[in-house]
Design a protein around this motif. Structure first.
Motif, PDB file in Angstrom:
ATOM      1  N   ARG A 193       5.398  -0.169  -2.717  1.00 17.26           N
ATOM      2  CA  ARG A 193       6.704  -0.886  -2.817  1.00 17.26           C
ATOM      3  C   ARG A 193       6.548  -2.345  -3.270  1.00 17.26           C
ATOM      4  O   ARG A 193       5.686  -2.906  -3.026  1.00 17.26           O
ATOM      5  CB  ARG A 193       7.568  -0.940  -1.471  1.00 17.26           C
ATOM      6  CG  ARG A 193       7.843   0.365  -0.729  1.00 17.26           C
ATOM      7  CD  ARG A 193       8.763   0.379   0.514  1.00 17.26           C
ATOM      8  NE  ARG A 193       9.327   1.772   0.691  1.00 17.26           N
ATOM      9  CZ  ARG A 193      10.025   2.022   1.592  1.00 17.26           C
ATOM     10  NH1 ARG A 193      10.682   0.908   2.150  1.00 17.26           N
ATOM     11  NH2 ARG A 193      10.535   3.313   1.950  1.00 17.26           N
ATOM     12  N   CYS A 213       0.793  -1.162  -0.007  1.00 19.43           N
ATOM     13  CA  CYS A 213      -0.115   0.060  -0.152  1.00 19.43           C
ATOM     14  C   CYS A 213       0.926   1.283   0.021  1.00 19.43           C
ATOM     15  O   CYS A 213       0.295   2.308   0.010  1.00 19.43           O
ATOM     16  CB  CYS A 213      -1.001  -0.088   1.052  1.00 19.43           C
ATOM     17  SG  CYS A 213      -0.518  -0.480   2.887  1.00 19.43           S
ATOM     18  N   ARG A 214       2.330   1.157   0.003  1.00 17.72           N
ATOM     19  CA  ARG A 214       3.154   2.444  -0.376  1.00 17.72           C
ATOM     20  C   ARG A 214       3.660   2.329  -1.590  1.00 17.72           C
ATOM     21  O   ARG A 214       4.657   3.162  -2.024  1.00 17.72           O
ATOM     22  CB  ARG A 214       4.057   2.429   0.889  1.00 17.72           C
ATOM     23  CG  ARG A 214       3.544   3.033   2.060  1.00 17.72           C
ATOM     24  CD  ARG A 214       4.618   3.251   3.262  1.00 17.72           C
ATOM     25  NE  ARG A 214       5.454   4.198   2.856  1.00 17.72           N
ATOM     26  CZ  ARG A 214       6.924   4.208   3.314  1.00 17.72           C
ATOM     27  NH1 ARG A 214       7.414   2.957   3.730  1.00 17.72           N
ATOM     28  NH2 ARG A 214       7.598   5.343   3.142  1.00 17.72           N
ATOM     29  N   GLN A 269      -3.557   6.687   6.882  1.00 17.92           N
ATOM     30  CA  GLN A 269      -2.349   5.471   7.417  1.00 17.92           C
ATOM     31  C   GLN A 269      -2.969   5.073   8.800  1.00 17.92           C
ATOM     32  O   GLN A 269      -2.664   3.978   9.183  1.00 17.92           O
ATOM     33  CB  GLN A 269      -1.175   6.275   7.550  1.00 17.92           C
ATOM     34  CG  GLN A 269      -0.601   6.544   6.199  1.00 17.92           C
ATOM     35  CD  GLN A 269       0.913   6.851   6.471  1.00 17.92           C
ATOM     36  OE1 GLN A 269       1.996   5.849   6.046  1.00 17.92           O
ATOM     37  NE2 GLN A 269       1.306   8.074   6.727  1.00 17.92           N
ATOM     38  N   ARG A 282       4.743   5.432   8.373  1.00 17.33           N
ATOM     39  CA  ARG A 282       5.284   4.894   7.146  1.00 17.33           C
ATOM     40  C   ARG A 282       4.584   3.324   6.744  1.00 17.33           C
ATOM     41  O   ARG A 282       5.030   2.582   6.111  1.00 17.33           O
ATOM     42  CB  ARG A 282       6.745   4.450   7.142  1.00 17.33           C
ATOM     43  CG  ARG A 282       7.565   5.919   7.411  1.00 17.33           C
ATOM     44  CD  ARG A 282       7.731   6.852   6.269  1.00 17.33           C
ATOM     45  NE  ARG A 282       8.573   7.842   6.535  1.00 17.33           N
ATOM     46  CZ  ARG A 282       8.112   9.085   7.212  1.00 17.33           C
ATOM     47  NH1 ARG A 282       6.973   9.231   7.469  1.00 17.33           N
ATOM     48  NH2 ARG A 282       9.063  10.238   7.400  1.00 17.33           N
ATOM     49  N   ASN A 314      -4.540   1.835   8.459  1.00 21.81           N
ATOM     50  CA  ASN A 314      -3.877   0.558   8.217  1.00 21.81           C
ATOM     51  C   ASN A 314      -3.896  -0.547   9.233  1.00 21.81           C
ATOM     52  O   ASN A 314      -3.901  -0.009  10.486  1.00 21.81           O
ATOM     53  CB  ASN A 314      -2.533   1.090   7.958  1.00 21.81           C
ATOM     54  CG  ASN A 314      -1.609  -0.123   7.295  1.00 21.81           C
ATOM     55  OD1 ASN A 314      -1.622  -1.075   7.986  1.00 21.81           O
ATOM     56  ND2 ASN A 314      -0.903  -0.136   6.280  1.00 21.81           N
ATOM     57  N   SER A 351       5.213  -2.122   4.790  1.00 23.54           N
ATOM     58  CA  SER A 351       6.518  -1.723   4.407  1.00 23.54           C
ATOM     59  C   SER A 351       7.673  -2.218   5.448  1.00 23.54           C
ATOM     60  O   SER A 351       8.646  -1.729   5.140  1.00 23.54           O
ATOM     61  CB  SER A 351       6.623  -0.018   4.059  1.00 23.54           C
ATOM     62  OG  SER A 351       5.695  -0.005   2.797  1.00 23.54           O
ATOM     63  N   GLY A 379       1.476   3.354   5.165  1.00 21.11           N
ATOM     64  CA  GLY A 379       0.893   3.448   3.822  1.00 21.11           C
ATOM     65  C   GLY A 379      -0.751   3.194   4.253  1.00 21.11           C
ATOM     66  O   GLY A 379      -1.046   2.947   5.360  1.00 21.11           O
TER      67      GLY A 379
END
Lengths: 328, 328
Positions: free
Chosen positions: A315, A312-313, B128, B104, B131, B185, B106
């Motif tokens: 990556r 979801c980022r 976020q 971080r 998440n 991530s 996402g």
């Protein structure tokens, strides 16, 4: 029975999950290539809708009702329940002098994002027209009117289902070991993976007889109306479009996938033993590429097999690959 | 490596799909019982969040920030992104003088039906905080402030992730063969199924030392706040409630499931090779029943394993069963 390793999910440099299955490619004479156990008994689920639709045409019911090619595609569909599908089935029933309550498929929320959102945000319950099998059931009702059967056309001993069973056993070339009740309440007859591939090969090599003509009409309907067979963003629709209408493909619940290749005279049937659709879609993509009818570099093929999987980022986390011994 | 047949989906009188996997039960001394290959390397995914949270407590960061038991449960969670989870993580970040952009992890749409519907019908994008890993990341940020690390705390070489890696290798008793990038991530370090079960057994038999105290606090937090660990209708929350808080359980993506049984001094880890959550939930239900800590007749247990599966007309179509050789 021993299945074959087919699809692997890799995360970074390590394999994370693995999918095994059975796959058979047949031509008019029999098995051409196979992985796993061709004799494995499976439930074809929705992958055999074109077989269940044979009596609709062979009985003369389709022509008596003046069905269009688009409606024949819908009879073979697991549609997304988008507005166009709901309208098409509704119009079909109206043309028969029937309506939504005459269906016996039950209701579930549609896959189509826009229609799903419309129902969700307006607190509206889905109706049976939204059921992904409503086109198949409209076909059953069309045949039923022709056969003058009772209203409960999904009962296993009903003339409509007996006709579907006879067609199924004839084209698979097997006596079915039994049936299960499908999500749409119709009986789903079991067969071997080889039997299902044999049936698809018969659709790919239709004879001049009544059955061959019915098979040709159904395959042409599916290839000409990929939007009716599934929906936008769905693998069946995308794969048929990616192959320019040269091949008819159909998915079934619990990871069954079949393909009919008229130009090559081949039929494919596969079942991922664990029932994961991500793997059946990747496996049919690998086999269609292996047979040269799908460009593995086509965006649709890449999306189903081999493209980087991102989180979801955005990556890259991994990818789906074919296992050693299965066509890349 | 050879996996063990664990869960089968039956339709009518025939098996339709099958799930294989690896499962290990350990006590303080080692393996007590195992199925499949204990040495199989897997990615624990979210099932190891209580391990990743150890440095948060052991470093003194949690107490320095005055974290509550509820927040410690959230640090070990894969929450549903319900309003209470979003608010809890938002308040946590505010307490640190941080905000959503500092995360971080996402964004992805929340599982919670009400929150998902609210965002969908108001055309609002998730943030976020929604998440499922935002609590774990709030824990990372809490540790990061204590360690005075840089803002990109998910980089594998960042002090926060190096601390998580050290704790992971110490409690699994293995040198990790590598990591993959998780959906949120953060790096997810691989280990064997036995190593993950060994780690869970250590959480079930905490020593008097600093690590033992941290383990006890995290297990108590998870058992005392099942609503924070997942959400309403989710297997982790339902199973912990069904066992009266006696056992801590945690799921991980791609069909990993772990359990910590303090009263029995046992730890469980399992991985379904194909990554199907329906099977990992059924398998952990079977093992918890096998160990006598979950009543197989409890509605939650029945719902995850053995209850009749019905279709959209309410007709029974089949059921999930344990395979021969796996505890019923």
């Amino acid at each position: 029975m021993r299945s074959a390793e087919m699809i692997e999910l890799w995360r970074g440099d390590l394999p994370e999950s693995q999918h095994c299955g059975h796959a058979v490619i047949c031509d008019a004479h029999g098995v051409v290539e196979a992985w796993g156990q061709p004799a494995q008994v499976i439930f074809p689920r929705s992958s055999c809708k074109m077989i269940q639709a044979l009596p609709l045409i062979e009985s003369g019911a389709a022509d008596a009702a003046g069905l269009t090619e688009r409606q024949l595609a819908l009879a073979c569909a697991s549609h997304s329940g988008a507005a166009l599908h709901v309208a098409a089935v509704g119009d079909w029933l109206a043309g028969l002098g029937l309506a939504e309550p005459d269906l016996r498929c039950g209701t579930h929320m549609p896959r189509d994002a826009a229609e799903n959102r419309r129902l969700t945000c307006s607190d509206t319950a889905p109706c049976q027209l939204h059921n992904n099998c409503s086109g198949k059931h409209a076909g059953f009702l069309t045949l039923n009117r022709h056969l003058k059967g009772g209203p409960d056309y999904v009962e296993p001993d009903h003339p409509v289902q007996q006709a579907a069973k006879s067609a199924f056993e004839e084209v698979t070339g097997e006596v079915s070991p039994g049936f299960g009740i499908d999500g749409c309440s119709a009986p789903n007859w079991a067969c071997s993976v080889e039997g299902l591939a044999r049936a698809m090969a018969r659709f790919a090599n239709p004879g001049p007889d009544r059955r061959g003509q019915a098979m040709r009409r159904l395959v042409d309907a599916m290839r000409s109306h990929p939007d009716m067979v599934a929906g936008e963003g769905r693998s069946c629709t995308d794969l048929m479009r990616a192959m320019g209408g040269a091949v008819a493909v159909k998915t079934g619940a619990e990871a069954v996938f079949v393909a009919i290749l008229p130009e090559q005279g081949l039929g494919i049937a596969l079942k991922i033993t664990d029932g994961a659709t991500r793997a059946s879609e990747a496996a049919i993509t690998a086999l269609l590429s292996h047979l040269g009818v799908l460009d593995p570099a086509h965006p649709v093929a890449r999306d189903l097999l081999g493209a980087p999987i991102t989180n979801c980022r955005g990556r890259i986390t991994g990818e789906l690959r074919t296992a050693a011994g299965f066509p890349a």
